[in-house]
Enzyme design. Structure first.
Site, PDB file in Angstrom:
ATOM      1  N   ARG A  15       0.840  -1.201   0.000  1.00 38.88           N
ATOM      2  CA  ARG A  15       0.000   0.000   0.000  1.00 38.88           C
ATOM      3  C   ARG A  15       0.879   1.257   0.000  1.00 38.88           C
ATOM      4  NH1 ARG A  15      -3.650  -1.539   5.146  1.00 38.88           N
ATOM      5  NH2 ARG A  15      -1.627  -2.464   5.719  1.00 38.88           N
ATOM      6  N   LYS A  75       1.484   1.969   7.289  1.00 41.02           N
ATOM      7  CA  LYS A  75       1.808   1.184   8.471  1.00 41.02           C
ATOM      8  C   LYS A  75       2.690   1.975   9.429  1.00 41.02           C
ATOM      9  CE  LYS A  75       0.719  -2.238   9.503  1.00 41.02           C
ATOM     10  NZ  LYS A  75      -0.477  -2.521  10.345  1.00 41.02           N
ATOM     11  N   TYR A  94      -1.214   4.592  10.513  1.00 45.28           N
ATOM     12  CA  TYR A  94      -1.588   3.631  11.549  1.00 45.28           C
ATOM     13  C   TYR A  94      -0.418   3.451  12.504  1.00 45.28           C
ATOM     14  CZ  TYR A  94      -5.738   2.145   8.920  1.00 45.28           C
ATOM     15  OH  TYR A  94      -6.946   2.106   8.273  1.00 45.28           O
ATOM     16  N   HIS A  96      -0.992   1.724  16.236  1.00 45.91           N
ATOM     17  CA  HIS A  96      -1.240   0.556  17.097  1.00 45.91           C
ATOM     18  C   HIS A  96      -0.179   0.474  18.195  1.00 45.91           C
ATOM     19  CE1 HIS A  96      -4.324  -0.825  14.330  1.00 45.91           C
ATOM     20  NE2 HIS A  96      -3.461  -0.694  13.330  1.00 45.91           N
ATOM     21  N   GLU A 118      -6.118   4.818  13.514  1.00 50.12           N
ATOM     22  CA  GLU A 118      -7.048   3.890  14.161  1.00 50.12           C
ATOM     23  C   GLU A 118      -7.766   4.474  15.364  1.00 50.12           C
ATOM     24  OE1 GLU A 118      -3.106   3.090  16.257  1.00 50.12           O
ATOM     25  OE2 GLU A 118      -3.758   3.497  14.207  1.00 50.12           O
ATOM     26  N   ASP A 198     -20.846 -11.929  20.460  1.00 56.15           N
ATOM     27  CA  ASP A 198     -20.561 -10.561  20.884  1.00 56.15           C
ATOM     28  C   ASP A 198     -21.215 -10.345  22.247  1.00 56.15           C
ATOM     29  OD1 ASP A 198     -19.519  -7.936  19.117  1.00 56.15           O
ATOM     30  OD2 ASP A 198     -20.732  -7.419  20.868  1.00 56.15           O
ATOM     31  N   ALA A 268      -7.094  -9.303  15.220  1.00 55.84           N
ATOM     32  CA  ALA A 268      -6.754  -8.321  16.251  1.00 55.84           C
ATOM     33  C   ALA A 268      -5.254  -8.273  16.536  1.00 55.84           C
ATOM     34  CB  ALA A 268      -7.513  -8.637  17.540  1.00 55.84           C
ATOM     35  N   ILE A 269      -4.453  -8.922  15.697  1.00 57.57           N
ATOM     36  CA  ILE A 269      -3.026  -9.048  15.997  1.00 57.57           C
ATOM     37  C   ILE A 269      -2.330  -7.684  16.035  1.00 57.57           C
ATOM     38  CG2 ILE A 269      -2.315  -9.401  13.594  1.00 57.57           C
ATOM     39  CD1 ILE A 269      -0.954 -11.209  16.751  1.00 57.57           C
ATOM     40  N   ASP A 270      -2.824  -6.697  15.288  1.00 56.61           N
ATOM     41  CA  ASP A 270      -2.243  -5.351  15.347  1.00 56.61           C
ATOM     42  C   ASP A 270      -2.307  -4.776  16.756  1.00 56.61           C
ATOM     43  OD1 ASP A 270      -1.138  -4.701  12.906  1.00 56.61           O
ATOM     44  OD2 ASP A 270      -3.029  -4.044  12.043  1.00 56.61           O
TER      45      ASP A 270
END
Length: 371
Positions: A15, A75, A94, A96, A118, A198, A268-270
Protein backbone atom coordinates in the site's frame (compact mmCIF):
# COMPACT_ATOMS: atom_id res chain seq x y z
CA UNK A 1 2.61 22.65 3.82
CA UNK A 2 5.31 20.29 2.54
CA UNK A 3 3.86 16.78 2.68
CA UNK A 4 5.89 13.64 2.05
CA UNK A 5 4.96 10.05 1.32
CA UNK A 6 7.74 7.43 1.63
CA UNK A 7 7.65 3.92 0.24
CA UNK A 8 6.40 1.39 2.81
CA UNK A 9 9.12 -1.01 3.98
CA UNK A 10 7.21 -3.48 6.16
CA UNK A 11 7.27 -7.08 4.90
CA UNK A 12 5.02 -7.43 1.84
CA UNK A 13 3.42 -4.04 2.39
CA UNK A 14 2.42 -2.74 -1.02
CA UNK A 15 0.00 0.00 0.00
CA UNK A 16 0.98 3.66 -0.23
CA UNK A 17 -0.04 6.62 1.91
CA UNK A 18 -1.11 8.84 -0.99
CA UNK A 19 -2.57 7.86 -4.35
CA UNK A 20 -1.88 10.08 -7.38
CA UNK A 21 -5.42 11.41 -7.02
CA UNK A 22 -4.81 12.35 -3.37
CA UNK A 23 -1.48 13.97 -4.30
CA UNK A 24 -3.31 16.05 -6.89
CA UNK A 25 -5.88 17.23 -4.34
CA UNK A 26 -3.13 18.33 -1.96
CA UNK A 27 -0.99 19.95 -4.66
CA UNK A 28 -3.92 21.79 -6.20
CA UNK A 29 -4.42 23.60 -2.89
CA UNK A 30 -0.91 25.00 -2.85
CA UNK A 31 0.88 22.27 -0.90
CA UNK A 32 4.19 20.73 -1.90
CA UNK A 33 3.84 16.97 -2.22
CA UNK A 34 6.96 14.81 -2.20
CA UNK A 35 6.68 11.14 -3.18
CA UNK A 36 9.52 8.66 -2.86
CA UNK A 37 10.34 7.14 -6.23
CA UNK A 38 8.56 3.82 -6.63
CA UNK A 39 6.30 4.32 -3.62
CA UNK A 40 3.15 3.69 -5.65
CA UNK A 41 4.28 0.73 -7.75
CA UNK A 42 2.55 -1.72 -5.41
CA UNK A 43 -0.81 -0.31 -6.50
CA UNK A 44 0.22 0.20 -10.12
CA UNK A 45 0.87 3.96 -9.74
CA UNK A 46 4.00 5.15 -11.56
CA UNK A 47 6.26 8.09 -10.79
CA UNK A 48 5.00 9.74 -13.98
CA UNK A 49 1.43 9.60 -12.68
CA UNK A 50 2.49 11.35 -9.51
CA UNK A 51 4.40 13.97 -11.50
CA UNK A 52 1.32 14.58 -13.63
CA UNK A 53 -0.63 15.09 -10.39
CA UNK A 54 1.76 17.88 -9.37
CA UNK A 55 3.98 15.91 -6.99
CA UNK A 56 7.76 15.97 -6.80
CA UNK A 57 9.54 12.61 -7.01
CA UNK A 58 12.51 12.19 -4.66
CA UNK A 59 15.07 9.40 -4.39
CA UNK A 60 14.87 7.46 -1.14
CA UNK A 61 13.06 8.29 2.09
CA UNK A 62 15.71 10.57 3.62
CA UNK A 63 14.63 13.86 1.96
CA UNK A 64 11.04 13.24 3.06
CA UNK A 65 11.88 12.59 6.71
CA UNK A 66 14.43 15.41 6.78
CA UNK A 67 12.44 18.18 5.08
CA UNK A 68 8.70 17.47 5.05
CA UNK A 69 6.41 18.93 7.70
CA UNK A 70 3.95 16.04 7.47
CA UNK A 71 4.78 12.43 6.66
CA UNK A 72 1.84 10.35 5.40
CA UNK A 73 2.19 6.58 5.62
CA UNK A 74 0.10 3.44 5.94
CA UNK A 75 1.81 1.18 8.47
CA UNK A 76 3.59 2.09 11.69
CA UNK A 77 7.12 3.42 11.10
CA UNK A 78 9.76 0.73 11.28
CA UNK A 79 12.82 1.21 13.49
CA UNK A 80 14.95 2.72 10.73
CA UNK A 81 12.15 5.15 9.89
CA UNK A 82 11.57 6.11 13.52
CA UNK A 83 15.23 7.10 13.77
CA UNK A 84 14.57 9.76 11.11
CA UNK A 85 11.51 11.36 12.76
CA UNK A 86 11.92 14.71 14.48
CA UNK A 87 10.27 17.33 16.61
CA UNK A 88 7.79 19.69 14.90
CA UNK A 89 6.98 17.02 12.32
CA UNK A 90 3.58 15.38 11.86
CA UNK A 91 3.39 11.62 11.39
CA UNK A 92 0.01 10.58 10.02
CA UNK A 93 -0.43 6.79 9.77
CA UNK A 94 -1.59 3.63 11.55
CA UNK A 95 0.35 3.22 14.80
CA UNK A 96 -1.24 0.56 17.10
CA UNK A 97 0.96 1.63 20.01
CA UNK A 98 -0.55 -0.24 22.96
CA UNK A 99 1.12 -3.59 22.21
CA UNK A 100 4.31 -1.97 20.86
CA UNK A 101 6.47 -0.46 23.63
CA UNK A 102 9.54 -0.10 21.41
CA UNK A 103 7.73 1.99 18.82
CA UNK A 104 6.10 4.10 21.51
CA UNK A 105 9.44 4.78 23.19
CA UNK A 106 11.00 5.82 19.88
CA UNK A 107 8.13 8.16 19.03
CA UNK A 108 8.28 9.75 22.48
CA UNK A 109 12.04 10.19 22.15
CA UNK A 110 11.77 11.76 18.69
CA UNK A 111 9.39 14.53 19.78
CA UNK A 112 7.23 13.90 16.70
CA UNK A 113 3.51 14.67 16.61
CA UNK A 114 2.04 11.23 15.90
CA UNK A 115 -1.56 10.95 14.72
CA UNK A 116 -2.99 7.43 14.54
CA UNK A 117 -5.58 6.57 11.93
CA UNK A 118 -7.05 3.89 14.16
CA UNK A 119 -8.07 6.25 16.98
CA UNK A 120 -9.58 9.08 14.91
CA UNK A 121 -13.26 8.92 15.75
CA UNK A 122 -16.55 9.60 13.99
CA UNK A 123 -20.20 9.98 14.98
CA UNK A 124 -21.50 7.58 17.66
CA UNK A 125 -18.04 6.35 18.57
CA UNK A 126 -17.22 4.98 15.13
CA UNK A 127 -13.65 4.67 13.81
CA UNK A 128 -13.95 5.81 10.18
CA UNK A 129 -10.24 5.65 9.33
CA UNK A 130 -10.01 2.10 10.63
CA UNK A 131 -13.27 0.92 9.09
CA UNK A 132 -12.19 0.34 5.46
CA UNK A 133 -9.18 -1.74 6.52
CA UNK A 134 -11.39 -3.63 8.96
CA UNK A 135 -13.76 -4.36 6.08
CA UNK A 136 -10.87 -5.64 3.95
CA UNK A 137 -9.32 -7.68 6.78
CA UNK A 138 -12.66 -9.18 7.74
CA UNK A 139 -13.30 -10.35 4.21
CA UNK A 140 -9.73 -11.58 3.76
CA UNK A 141 -9.86 -13.52 7.03
CA UNK A 142 -12.23 -16.03 5.49
CA UNK A 143 -10.07 -16.40 2.37
CA UNK A 144 -7.01 -16.94 4.55
CA UNK A 145 -8.85 -19.30 6.87
CA UNK A 146 -10.27 -21.34 4.01
CA UNK A 147 -6.76 -21.79 2.58
CA UNK A 148 -5.27 -22.68 5.98
CA UNK A 149 -7.99 -25.31 6.48
CA UNK A 150 -6.64 -27.24 3.49
CA UNK A 151 -4.77 -30.36 4.56
CA UNK A 152 -1.67 -29.38 2.58
CA UNK A 153 -1.49 -26.20 4.68
CA UNK A 154 -1.83 -27.99 8.01
CA UNK A 155 -5.59 -27.73 8.41
CA UNK A 156 -8.37 -30.25 8.97
CA UNK A 157 -9.04 -30.69 5.26
CA UNK A 158 -12.48 -29.08 5.54
CA UNK A 159 -14.24 -27.14 2.77
CA UNK A 160 -16.14 -24.27 4.38
CA UNK A 161 -19.19 -24.71 2.16
CA UNK A 162 -19.20 -28.50 2.21
CA UNK A 163 -20.86 -30.34 -0.67
CA UNK A 164 -24.23 -32.10 -1.01
CA UNK A 165 -24.33 -34.87 1.54
CA UNK A 166 -21.42 -33.44 3.61
CA UNK A 167 -21.84 -30.84 6.34
CA UNK A 168 -20.26 -27.40 5.82
CA UNK A 169 -17.41 -26.15 7.98
CA UNK A 170 -18.22 -24.51 11.31
CA UNK A 171 -17.05 -20.87 11.35
CA UNK A 172 -17.06 -18.99 14.66
CA UNK A 173 -16.62 -15.22 14.55
CA UNK A 174 -15.69 -13.61 17.86
CA UNK A 175 -16.88 -10.00 17.68
CA UNK A 176 -19.73 -8.58 15.63
CA UNK A 177 -18.18 -5.23 14.73
CA UNK A 178 -16.90 -4.19 11.31
CA UNK A 179 -14.33 -7.01 11.02
CA UNK A 180 -16.70 -9.65 12.31
CA UNK A 181 -19.63 -8.50 10.20
CA UNK A 182 -17.55 -8.61 7.01
CA UNK A 183 -16.05 -11.97 7.93
CA UNK A 184 -19.52 -13.37 8.52
CA UNK A 185 -20.72 -12.03 5.18
CA UNK A 186 -17.96 -13.89 3.37
CA UNK A 187 -18.38 -17.09 5.38
CA UNK A 188 -22.13 -17.11 4.81
CA UNK A 189 -21.54 -16.46 1.11
CA UNK A 190 -19.33 -19.56 0.94
CA UNK A 191 -22.06 -21.63 2.56
CA UNK A 192 -20.44 -22.07 5.97
CA UNK A 193 -22.21 -22.85 9.23
CA UNK A 194 -21.59 -19.45 10.83
CA UNK A 195 -21.91 -18.38 14.46
CA UNK A 196 -21.23 -14.81 15.65
CA UNK A 197 -20.44 -14.00 19.30
CA UNK A 198 -20.56 -10.56 20.88
CA UNK A 199 -21.32 -9.00 24.28
CA UNK A 200 -23.35 -6.06 23.00
CA UNK A 201 -27.08 -6.86 22.68
CA UNK A 202 -27.50 -4.13 20.05
CA UNK A 203 -24.72 -5.64 17.91
CA UNK A 204 -26.26 -9.09 18.25
CA UNK A 205 -29.65 -7.69 17.21
CA UNK A 206 -28.13 -5.91 14.22
CA UNK A 207 -26.24 -8.91 12.87
CA UNK A 208 -29.10 -11.26 13.70
CA UNK A 209 -31.55 -9.10 11.75
CA UNK A 210 -29.18 -8.84 8.80
CA UNK A 211 -28.25 -12.51 8.50
CA UNK A 212 -31.59 -13.95 9.66
CA UNK A 213 -31.35 -17.75 9.42
CA UNK A 214 -28.09 -17.68 7.43
CA UNK A 215 -26.00 -17.22 10.61
CA UNK A 216 -26.64 -17.71 14.32
CA UNK A 217 -25.78 -15.27 17.10
CA UNK A 218 -24.72 -15.98 20.65
CA UNK A 219 -23.92 -13.85 23.69
CA UNK A 220 -20.20 -14.01 24.39
CA UNK A 221 -19.60 -15.26 27.90
CA UNK A 222 -16.88 -17.69 28.96
CA UNK A 223 -19.06 -20.80 28.70
CA UNK A 224 -20.55 -19.95 25.30
CA UNK A 225 -17.19 -18.88 23.90
CA UNK A 226 -15.43 -22.09 24.96
CA UNK A 227 -18.24 -24.25 23.62
CA UNK A 228 -18.30 -22.48 20.26
CA UNK A 229 -14.52 -22.55 19.82
CA UNK A 230 -14.33 -26.25 20.62
CA UNK A 231 -16.91 -27.00 17.90
CA UNK A 232 -15.27 -24.77 15.27
CA UNK A 233 -13.26 -25.61 12.21
CA UNK A 234 -12.35 -21.93 11.74
CA UNK A 235 -12.29 -19.20 14.40
CA UNK A 236 -12.01 -15.53 13.44
CA UNK A 237 -10.74 -13.22 16.20
CA UNK A 238 -12.42 -9.88 15.48
CA UNK A 239 -12.26 -8.12 18.85
CA UNK A 240 -11.37 -4.44 19.21
CA UNK A 241 -10.99 -2.10 22.17
CA UNK A 242 -10.06 1.23 20.52
CA UNK A 243 -6.42 2.08 21.10
CA UNK A 244 -5.92 -0.62 23.75
CA UNK A 245 -4.45 -4.09 23.70
CA UNK A 246 -6.91 -6.80 22.70
CA UNK A 247 -8.14 -9.13 25.47
CA UNK A 248 -6.90 -12.74 25.33
CA UNK A 249 -10.16 -14.60 24.83
CA UNK A 250 -8.87 -18.00 23.68
CA UNK A 251 -6.37 -19.47 26.13
CA UNK A 252 -3.58 -21.98 25.55
CA UNK A 253 -5.50 -24.54 27.61
CA UNK A 254 -8.53 -24.17 25.33
CA UNK A 255 -6.48 -25.16 22.27
CA UNK A 256 -6.18 -28.67 23.66
CA UNK A 257 -9.97 -29.01 23.53
CA UNK A 258 -10.29 -27.84 19.92
CA UNK A 259 -10.46 -30.09 16.87
CA UNK A 260 -6.94 -30.93 15.63
CA UNK A 261 -6.24 -28.97 12.46
CA UNK A 262 -8.73 -26.23 13.28
CA UNK A 263 -7.66 -22.73 12.26
CA UNK A 264 -7.45 -19.49 14.25
CA UNK A 265 -7.27 -16.23 12.27
CA UNK A 266 -6.36 -13.36 14.60
CA UNK A 267 -7.42 -10.10 12.94
CA UNK A 268 -6.75 -8.32 16.25
CA UNK A 269 -3.03 -9.05 16.00
CA UNK A 270 -2.24 -5.35 15.35
CA UNK A 271 -3.46 -4.72 18.88
CA UNK A 272 -1.58 -7.67 20.38
CA UNK A 273 -4.01 -10.40 19.36
CA UNK A 274 -7.03 -11.94 21.08
CA UNK A 275 -5.65 -15.49 21.30
CA UNK A 276 -3.11 -16.21 24.04
CA UNK A 277 -0.90 -18.13 21.60
CA UNK A 278 -0.88 -15.42 18.90
CA UNK A 279 2.21 -13.65 17.67
CA UNK A 280 2.57 -11.54 14.51
CA UNK A 281 3.41 -13.28 11.25
CA UNK A 282 4.06 -12.03 7.73
CA UNK A 283 2.78 -12.77 4.26
CA UNK A 284 6.08 -14.60 3.68
CA UNK A 285 5.35 -17.05 6.49
CA UNK A 286 1.73 -16.49 7.53
CA UNK A 287 0.94 -19.51 9.70
CA UNK A 288 2.35 -21.61 12.53
CA UNK A 289 0.97 -24.49 14.61
CA UNK A 290 0.50 -24.70 18.38
CA UNK A 291 -1.00 -27.86 19.87
CA UNK A 292 -2.24 -28.98 16.43
CA UNK A 293 -4.08 -25.68 15.88
CA UNK A 294 -3.10 -23.58 12.85
CA UNK A 295 -2.62 -19.88 13.62
CA UNK A 296 -2.81 -17.17 10.93
CA UNK A 297 -1.66 -13.86 12.44
CA UNK A 298 -0.51 -11.61 9.59
CA UNK A 299 -0.34 -8.07 10.94
CA UNK A 300 -0.93 -6.29 7.63
CA UNK A 301 -3.49 -8.46 5.90
CA UNK A 302 -4.89 -5.66 3.69
CA UNK A 303 -1.41 -5.11 2.23
CA UNK A 304 -1.95 -8.21 0.10
CA UNK A 305 -4.77 -6.47 -1.80
CA UNK A 306 -2.92 -3.20 -1.95
CA UNK A 307 -4.81 -1.40 -4.66
CA UNK A 308 -8.25 -1.96 -3.16
CA UNK A 309 -6.95 -1.16 0.32
CA UNK A 310 -5.04 1.99 -0.64
CA UNK A 311 -7.95 3.60 -2.43
CA UNK A 312 -10.35 2.68 0.38
CA UNK A 313 -7.93 4.14 2.93
CA UNK A 314 -7.27 7.36 1.02
CA UNK A 315 -11.01 8.01 0.76
CA UNK A 316 -11.13 8.51 4.52
CA UNK A 317 -7.66 9.81 5.39
CA UNK A 318 -7.38 12.55 2.76
CA UNK A 319 -10.00 14.95 4.18
CA UNK A 320 -8.11 15.23 7.48
CA UNK A 321 -4.79 15.63 5.66
CA UNK A 322 -6.27 18.49 3.63
CA UNK A 323 -7.60 20.12 6.78
CA UNK A 324 -4.27 19.88 8.61
CA UNK A 325 -2.43 21.24 5.59
CA UNK A 326 -4.80 24.20 5.41
CA UNK A 327 -5.13 25.06 9.12
CA UNK A 328 -2.14 23.42 10.77
CA UNK A 329 -2.67 20.35 12.95
CA UNK A 330 -3.52 22.24 16.14
CA UNK A 331 -6.23 24.43 14.63
CA UNK A 332 -7.56 21.47 12.66
CA UNK A 333 -7.90 19.53 15.91
CA UNK A 334 -9.44 22.47 17.76
CA UNK A 335 -12.06 22.61 15.01
CA UNK A 336 -12.64 18.86 14.90
CA UNK A 337 -12.73 16.77 18.06
CA UNK A 338 -12.84 13.58 16.01
CA UNK A 339 -9.42 14.34 14.51
CA UNK A 340 -8.12 15.35 17.95
CA UNK A 341 -8.87 11.81 19.16
CA UNK A 342 -6.17 10.63 16.76
CA UNK A 343 -3.33 12.36 18.59
CA UNK A 344 -1.31 9.64 20.35
CA UNK A 345 2.10 11.23 20.96
CA UNK A 346 3.27 14.85 20.92
CA UNK A 347 6.57 16.44 21.92
CA UNK A 348 7.63 13.53 24.10
CA UNK A 349 4.24 13.05 25.76
CA UNK A 350 1.69 10.25 25.36
CA UNK A 351 -1.69 11.84 24.66
CA UNK A 352 -3.87 8.75 24.29
CA UNK A 353 -5.04 7.41 27.63
CA UNK A 354 -5.31 3.71 26.72
CA UNK A 355 -1.72 3.72 25.41
CA UNK A 356 -0.40 5.54 28.49
CA UNK A 357 -2.20 3.12 30.80
CA UNK A 358 -1.08 0.02 28.93
CA UNK A 359 2.59 1.03 28.71
CA UNK A 360 3.03 2.94 31.98
CA UNK A 361 3.44 6.49 30.69
CA UNK A 362 2.10 9.64 32.28
CA UNK A 363 -1.02 10.64 30.38
CA UNK A 364 -1.23 14.15 28.90
CA UNK A 365 -4.75 14.98 27.64
CA UNK A 366 -4.93 16.31 24.10
CA UNK A 367 -6.93 19.25 25.47
CA UNK A 368 -3.83 20.32 27.42
CA UNK A 369 -1.71 20.19 24.26
CA UNK A 370 -4.23 22.24 22.31
CA UNK A 371 -4.82 24.82 25.05
Amino acid sequence: MRIGCPKEIKNHEYRVGLTPESARELASRGNEVWIQSGAGLGIGATDDEYRAAGARIVDGPDPIFAECEMVVKVKEPQAEERAKLRKDQILYTYLHLAPDPEQTADLVKSGVTAIAYETVTGPRGSLPLLKPMSQVAGRMSIQAGASALEKAHGGRGVLIGGVPGVLPGKVVVIGGGVVGFNAAQMAVGLGGDVEILDRDPEVLEKVGTFFEARASTRFSNKTNLEEAVCQADLVIGAVLIPGAAAPKLVTRDLLKQMKPGAVLVDVAIDQGGCFETSHPTTHDDPTYVVDDIVHYCVANMPGAVARTSTYALNNVTLPHALRMAELGWKDAMRANAHLAAGLNVHDGKVTYEAVATELGYDYTPTSDVLA
